[in-house]
Motif scaffolding. Structure first.
Motif, PDB file in Angstrom:
ATOM      1  N   VAL A   3       0.858  -1.184   0.000  1.00 17.57           N
ATOM      2  CA  VAL A   3       0.000   0.000   0.000  1.00 17.57           C
ATOM      3  C   VAL A   3       0.896   1.237   0.000  1.00 17.57           C
ATOM      4  CG1 VAL A   3      -1.852   1.260   1.150  1.00 17.57           C
ATOM      5  CG2 VAL A   3      -1.761  -1.237   1.318  1.00 17.57           C
ATOM      6  N   LEU A   4       0.592   2.114  -0.953  1.00 14.62           N
ATOM      7  CA  LEU A   4       1.317   3.387  -1.021  1.00 14.62           C
ATOM      8  C   LEU A   4       0.501   4.412  -0.246  1.00 14.62           C
ATOM      9  CD1 LEU A   4       3.698   4.840  -2.603  1.00 14.62           C
ATOM     10  CD2 LEU A   4       1.907   5.623  -4.139  1.00 14.62           C
ATOM     11  N   ARG A  28       6.173   4.946   9.390  1.00 21.72           N
ATOM     12  CA  ARG A  28       7.483   4.281   9.550  1.00 21.72           C
ATOM     13  C   ARG A  28       7.330   2.944  10.269  1.00 21.72           C
ATOM     14  NH1 ARG A  28      10.026   9.156  10.356  1.00 21.72           N
ATOM     15  NH2 ARG A  28       9.601   9.069  12.588  1.00 21.72           N
ATOM     16  N   ASN A  29       6.353   2.869  11.191  1.00 24.75           N
ATOM     17  CA  ASN A  29       6.126   1.612  11.907  1.00 24.75           C
ATOM     18  C   ASN A  29       5.724   0.472  10.969  1.00 24.75           C
ATOM     19  OD1 ASN A  29       6.641   2.840  14.304  1.00 24.75           O
ATOM     20  ND2 ASN A  29       4.482   3.198  14.846  1.00 24.75           N
ATOM     21  N   PHE A  30       5.143   0.835   9.826  1.00 29.49           N
ATOM     22  CA  PHE A  30       4.579  -0.209   8.950  1.00 29.49           C
ATOM     23  C   PHE A  30       5.293  -0.300   7.599  1.00 29.49           C
ATOM     24  CE2 PHE A  30       0.800  -1.673  11.191  1.00 29.49           C
ATOM     25  CZ  PHE A  30       0.598  -0.678  12.141  1.00 29.49           C
ATOM     26  N   GLY A  31       6.209   0.615   7.318  1.00 31.28           N
ATOM     27  CA  GLY A  31       6.815   0.557   5.984  1.00 31.28           C
ATOM     28  C   GLY A  31       8.005   1.463   5.866  1.00 31.28           C
ATOM     29  N   GLN A  32       8.308   1.871   4.654  1.00 31.16           N
ATOM     30  CA  GLN A  32       9.483   2.714   4.478  1.00 31.16           C
ATOM     31  C   GLN A  32       9.158   3.959   3.665  1.00 31.16           C
ATOM     32  OE1 GLN A  32      12.554   1.053   2.204  1.00 31.16           O
ATOM     33  NE2 GLN A  32      11.262   0.492   0.479  1.00 31.16           N
ATOM     34  N   ARG A  33       9.865   5.022   4.064  1.00 31.72           N
ATOM     35  CA  ARG A  33       9.680   6.291   3.354  1.00 31.72           C
ATOM     36  C   ARG A  33      10.439   6.228   2.037  1.00 31.72           C
ATOM     37  NH1 ARG A  33      10.562  11.118   6.993  1.00 31.72           N
ATOM     38  NH2 ARG A  33       8.391  11.671   6.614  1.00 31.72           N
ATOM     39  N   GLU A  40       5.854   3.469   1.380  1.00 30.46           N
ATOM     40  CA  GLU A  40       5.428   2.167   0.844  1.00 30.46           C
ATOM     41  C   GLU A  40       5.330   1.210   2.025  1.00 30.46           C
ATOM     42  OE1 GLU A  40       7.486   2.563  -3.606  1.00 30.46           O
ATOM     43  OE2 GLU A  40       8.055   0.916  -2.269  1.00 30.46           O
ATOM     44  N   CYS A  41       4.154   0.652   2.226  1.00 25.94           N
ATOM     45  CA  CYS A  41       3.936  -0.211   3.387  1.00 25.94           C
ATOM     46  C   CYS A  41       3.502  -1.593   2.925  1.00 25.94           C
ATOM     47  CB  CYS A  41       2.867   0.393   4.291  1.00 25.94           C
ATOM     48  SG  CYS A  41       3.305   2.039   4.883  1.00 25.94           S
ATOM     49  N   LEU A  42       4.300  -2.592   3.283  1.00 29.11           N
ATOM     50  CA  LEU A  42       4.005  -3.980   2.944  1.00 29.11           C
ATOM     51  C   LEU A  42       3.251  -4.552   4.149  1.00 29.11           C
ATOM     52  CD1 LEU A  42       4.717  -5.667   0.489  1.00 29.11           C
ATOM     53  CD2 LEU A  42       6.790  -6.423   1.650  1.00 29.11           C
ATOM     54  N   VAL A  43       1.949  -4.661   4.016  1.00 29.92           N
ATOM     55  CA  VAL A  43       1.107  -4.995   5.163  1.00 29.92           C
ATOM     56  C   VAL A  43       0.056  -6.035   4.791  1.00 29.92           C
ATOM     57  CG1 VAL A  43       1.294  -2.785   6.400  1.00 29.92           C
ATOM     58  CG2 VAL A  43      -0.360  -3.028   4.550  1.00 29.92           C
ATOM     59  N   ALA A  45      -4.041  -7.360   5.655  1.00 25.95           N
ATOM     60  CA  ALA A  45      -5.297  -6.608   5.777  1.00 25.95           C
ATOM     61  C   ALA A  45      -5.478  -6.064   7.191  1.00 25.95           C
ATOM     62  CB  ALA A  45      -6.468  -7.492   5.373  1.00 25.95           C
ATOM     63  N   ALA A  46      -5.141  -6.869   8.189  1.00 22.05           N
ATOM     64  CA  ALA A  46      -5.332  -6.435   9.584  1.00 22.05           C
ATOM     65  C   ALA A  46      -4.414  -5.263   9.901  1.00 22.05           C
ATOM     66  CB  ALA A  46      -5.045  -7.601  10.532  1.00 22.05           C
ATOM     67  N   GLN A  47      -3.167  -5.354   9.471  1.00 15.27           N
ATOM     68  CA  GLN A  47      -2.221  -4.254   9.718  1.00 15.27           C
ATOM     69  C   GLN A  47      -2.687  -2.979   9.022  1.00 15.27           C
ATOM     70  OE1 GLN A  47       1.122  -6.402   8.100  1.00 15.27           O
ATOM     71  NE2 GLN A  47       2.153  -6.439  10.099  1.00 15.27           N
ATOM     72  N   MET A  48      -3.193  -3.126   7.803  1.00 12.53           N
ATOM     73  CA  MET A  48      -3.636  -1.955   7.042  1.00 12.53           C
ATOM     74  C   MET A  48      -4.811  -1.288   7.741  1.00 12.53           C
ATOM     75  SD  MET A  48      -3.018  -0.009   4.648  1.00 12.53           S
ATOM     76  CE  MET A  48      -3.933   1.516   4.427  1.00 12.53           C
ATOM     77  N   LYS A  49      -5.703  -2.127   8.270  1.00 12.99           N
ATOM     78  CA  LYS A  49      -6.866  -1.572   8.972  1.00 12.99           C
ATOM     79  C   LYS A  49      -6.403  -0.752  10.181  1.00 12.99           C
ATOM     80  CE  LYS A  49     -11.397  -3.089  10.590  1.00 12.99           C
ATOM     81  NZ  LYS A  49     -12.132  -4.208  11.236  1.00 12.99           N
ATOM     82  N   GLN A  50      -5.452  -1.321  10.896  1.00 14.14           N
ATOM     83  CA  GLN A  50      -4.924  -0.658  12.091  1.00 14.14           C
ATOM     84  C   GLN A  50      -4.220   0.648  11.709  1.00 14.14           C
ATOM     85  OE1 GLN A  50      -1.842  -2.945  13.960  1.00 14.14           O
ATOM     86  NE2 GLN A  50      -2.114  -1.980  15.965  1.00 14.14           N
ATOM     87  N   LEU A  51      -3.376   0.586  10.686  1.00 14.11           N
ATOM     88  CA  LEU A  51      -2.620   1.777  10.271  1.00 14.11           C
ATOM     89  C   LEU A  51      -3.566   2.879   9.806  1.00 14.11           C
ATOM     90  CD1 LEU A  51      -0.093   3.349   9.535  1.00 14.11           C
ATOM     91  CD2 LEU A  51       0.110   1.963   7.455  1.00 14.11           C
ATOM     92  N   LYS A  52      -4.529   2.486   9.009  1.00 16.02           N
ATOM     93  CA  LYS A  52      -5.458   3.478   8.468  1.00 16.02           C
ATOM     94  C   LYS A  52      -6.245   4.130   9.613  1.00 16.02           C
ATOM     95  CE  LYS A  52      -9.313   3.925   5.366  1.00 16.02           C
ATOM     96  NZ  LYS A  52     -10.345   3.204   4.610  1.00 16.02           N
ATOM     97  N   HIS A  53      -6.672   3.313  10.562  1.00 10.77           N
ATOM     98  CA  HIS A  53      -7.436   3.827  11.712  1.00 10.77           C
ATOM     99  C   HIS A  53      -6.606   4.866  12.470  1.00 10.77           C
ATOM    100  CE1 HIS A  53     -10.243   3.836  15.073  1.00 10.77           C
ATOM    101  NE2 HIS A  53      -9.209   3.640  15.896  1.00 10.77           N
ATOM    102  N   ARG A  54      -5.328   4.553  12.680  1.00  7.22           N
ATOM    103  CA  ARG A  54      -4.444   5.483  13.416  1.00  7.22           C
ATOM    104  C   ARG A  54      -4.247   6.770  12.617  1.00  7.22           C
ATOM    105  NH1 ARG A  54       0.447   1.588  15.610  1.00  7.22           N
ATOM    106  NH2 ARG A  54      -0.823   0.191  16.888  1.00  7.22           N
ATOM    107  N   LEU A  55      -3.985   6.622  11.324  1.00  6.15           N
ATOM    108  CA  LEU A  55      -3.699   7.814  10.512  1.00  6.15           C
ATOM    109  C   LEU A  55      -4.932   8.716  10.406  1.00  6.15           C
ATOM    110  CD1 LEU A  55      -1.573   6.276   7.622  1.00  6.15           C
ATOM    111  CD2 LEU A  55      -0.754   7.579   9.601  1.00  6.15           C
ATOM    112  N   VAL A  56      -6.074   8.107  10.185  1.00  3.99           N
ATOM    113  CA  VAL A  56      -7.305   8.894  10.077  1.00  3.99           C
ATOM    114  C   VAL A  56      -7.584   9.617  11.397  1.00  3.99           C
ATOM    115  CG1 VAL A  56      -9.817   8.771   9.749  1.00  3.99           C
ATOM    116  CG2 VAL A  56      -8.296   7.488   8.242  1.00  3.99           C
ATOM    117  N   GLY A  57      -7.200   8.958  12.493  1.00  4.27           N
ATOM    118  CA  GLY A  57      -7.383   9.574  13.800  1.00  4.27           C
ATOM    119  C   GLY A  57      -6.403  10.704  14.075  1.00  4.27           C
TER     120      GLY A  57
END
Lengths: 96, 96
Positions: A3-4, A28-33, A40-43, A45-57
């Motif tokens: 996921v970019l 940075r916790n989930f991928g590389q700048r 670019e985050c190699l995640v 589905a569960a990790q993506m859900k978590q990351l998206k939730h944090r970022l949106v928050g």
């Protein structure tokens, strides 16, 4: 899956600068700048859900912008880089 | 096909600021800006070749970075946006 994540955070206020730091830190916790506000985050589905939730928050939806591009598993054929700081191959061999 | 173009241009010099303007201008000719240094370009292969040639010719590969993400034709399912300035649907109806 790859996921970019690209973002624009309004840093005209101290709060905005803080939001920017926190957004980058989460990514940075989930991928590389690969560029200033591109990760670019190699995640899975569960990790993506978590990351998206944090970022949106973290962002202020009135001032900031987040974009998620789902590049799938065959992502390497989809990406080209020209210039400085090519991305490190996350799944490549770790060079000791 | 939809191609996402992200770039980092080193603007610590006047030449860098000029390169940034020119890179953005070229991208605007072929697509739309969705974030500060992120463009979505709906192009065919010939247009992409031309755009890439121009952009590569504009940047300083020692200082700047260009990334091309080929999102294919089914790109809408690959993109999510949160926050300000959602992108205009290039293929959507033109709102008079």
């Amino acid at each position: 899956m790859m996921v970019l994540i690209t973002y624009d955070v309004n840093t005209t206020s101290e709060a905005g600068k803080r939001r920017l730091r926190l957004v980058a830190k989460q990514c940075r916790n989930f991928g590389q700048r690969v560029q200033n506000s591109v990760f670019e985050c190699l995640v899975d589905a569960a990790q993506m859900k978590q990351l998206k939730h944090r970022l949106v928050g973290l962002i202020d939806p009135e001032r900031d912008s987040l974009r998620f591009y789902y590049l799938g598993n065959e992502w390497r054929n989809r990406v080209e880089h020209v210039g400085t700081k090519a991305s490190i191959d996350l799944e490549g061999p770790l060079i000791a």
